[in-house]
Scaffold this motif. Structure first.
Motif, PDB file in Angstrom:
ATOM      1  N   GLN A  77      61.649 -54.419 -24.334  1.00 40.47           N
ATOM      2  CA  GLN A  77      60.712 -54.970 -23.357  1.00 40.47           C
ATOM      3  C   GLN A  77      59.264 -54.569 -23.639  1.00 40.47           C
ATOM      4  N   VAL A  97      53.705 -61.145 -23.892  1.00 40.43           N
ATOM      5  CA  VAL A  97      52.889 -61.638 -22.786  1.00 40.43           C
ATOM      6  C   VAL A  97      51.423 -61.701 -23.210  1.00 40.43           C
ATOM      7  N   SER A 100      48.381 -58.878 -22.782  1.00 41.81           N
ATOM      8  CA  SER A 100      48.926 -57.571 -22.381  1.00 41.81           C
ATOM      9  C   SER A 100      48.677 -56.478 -23.410  1.00 41.81           C
ATOM     10  N   THR A 224      60.486 -60.358 -22.746  1.00 39.03           N
ATOM     11  CA  THR A 224      61.662 -59.896 -21.999  1.00 39.03           C
ATOM     12  C   THR A 224      61.299 -58.894 -20.901  1.00 39.03           C
ATOM     13  N   LYS A 226      58.434 -59.179 -19.023  1.00 37.18           N
ATOM     14  CA  LYS A 226      57.381 -59.795 -18.207  1.00 37.18           C
ATOM     15  C   LYS A 226      57.529 -59.501 -16.715  1.00 37.18           C
ATOM     16  N   ASP A 227      58.736 -59.624 -16.196  1.00 35.20           N
ATOM     17  CA  ASP A 227      58.957 -59.439 -14.758  1.00 35.20           C
ATOM     18  C   ASP A 227      59.717 -58.158 -14.451  1.00 35.20           C
ATOM     19  N   GLN A 228      59.695 -57.208 -15.381  1.00 35.12           N
ATOM     20  CA  GLN A 228      60.450 -55.968 -15.208  1.00 35.12           C
ATOM     21  C   GLN A 228      59.516 -54.849 -14.729  1.00 35.12           C
ATOM     22  N   PRO A 229      59.722 -54.332 -13.517  1.00 31.22           N
ATOM     23  CA  PRO A 229      58.822 -53.294 -12.975  1.00 31.22           C
ATOM     24  C   PRO A 229      58.687 -52.069 -13.869  1.00 31.22           C
ATOM     25  N   ILE A 232      56.382 -52.894 -16.847  1.00 33.79           N
ATOM     26  CA  ILE A 232      54.995 -53.022 -16.395  1.00 33.79           C
ATOM     27  C   ILE A 232      54.421 -51.647 -16.073  1.00 33.79           C
TER      28      ILE A 232
END
Length: 254
Positions: A77, A97, A100, A224, A226-229, A232
């Motif tokens: 990720q 992303v 990023s 993979t 992108k939406d994983q806390p 991030i």
């Protein structure tokens, strides 16, 4: 037998619920890490887990190999690259992303030997030393290997020393060649031989940055993650003062 008061039982239950909630929100983030950044990233990962509850699951290796694995669907990720071109390429190809990526460290190259007093502070041992083998990371896979080859070419020693190369798949293997005596000296990352702000053992020449392209090491959030806390949160933590302090301690520029 004494029984806990309703208030104590209520507080205990609330505490357990909060602990469970924190655990539920904690996650794991698979991270591909350039081999030169092994030691600092292990420390950063521990601090990250303590600060956020998230766990960074680390894999170490050559940036070129990680690129191929990511293209083939490896579930990383976050990528902490040994260069800045691989993350940019992954962005362009839709594997990361957009916007990023950032430079988390600037690498430093050293010529190192575990033998005290063997490598001089000008690198003249490359011309005068009686060594049989010189360890260099694969320049096609490892940016530190490319920097080593560029350095030798700038010094006019490329063709002369190429037959003595022992080539490591990545900078970690290259370091092992030297540390175990399979090569008398080699080009490694400063972070691999630095401890407490100085060379921990042996002798080394810190290669002037003018002799090779800058080793800008970029991090990037992969598609993979992108939406994983957890992913991030790790990208944010890498910019924190706590992380930067560790990075500086291992001899990297920022």
């Amino acid at each position: 037998m004494r029984f806990a008061s309703p208030l104590i039982r209520l507080l205990a239950a609330a505490g357990m619920a909060l602990a469970g909630l924190a655990s539920a929100h904690a996650g794991e983030v698979p991270v591909a890490v350039a081999a030169n950044f092994t030691a600092p990233m292990q420390k950063i990962a521990a601090a990250f887990e303590q600060a956020t509850g998230h766990k960074a699951v680390l894999s170490f290796g050559a940036t070129g190999k990680f690129y191929a694995q990511i293209k083939n669907g490896a579930p990383f990720q976050v990528l902490l690259s040994a260069d800045d071109t691989t993350p940019a390429r992954l962005e362009q190809e839709g594997q990361a992303v957009q916007g990023s990526r950032f430079t988390y460290a600037v690498g430093r190259l050293v010529l190192w030997s575990p033998r005290e007093g063997y490598v001089d502070d000008q690198g003249q041992v490359l011309k005068t030393g009686d060594f049989t083998y010189l360890a260099v990371a694969n320049p096609k896979l490892a940016p530190y290997g490319l920097a080593a080859v560029q350095t030798l070419e700038k010094l006019g020693l490329g063709e002369r020393l190429q037959p003595r190369f022992v080539t490591g798949e990545n900078i970690a293997q290259t370091y092992q060649f030297v540390a175990t005596g399979n090569a008398q000296l080699g080009f490694v990352a400063l972070s691999q031989v630095m401890e407490g702000g100085r060379i921990a053992k042996g002798s080394a020449w810190q290669v002037p940055e003018a002799l090779h392209d800058p080793i800008r090491q970029d991090a990037v959030l992969l598609a993979t993650g992108k939406d994983q806390p957890a992913a991030i949160a790790l990208m944010k933590f890498l910019r924190s003062d706590a992380a930067r302090e560790v990075i500086r301690a291992y001899g990297y520029g920022l």
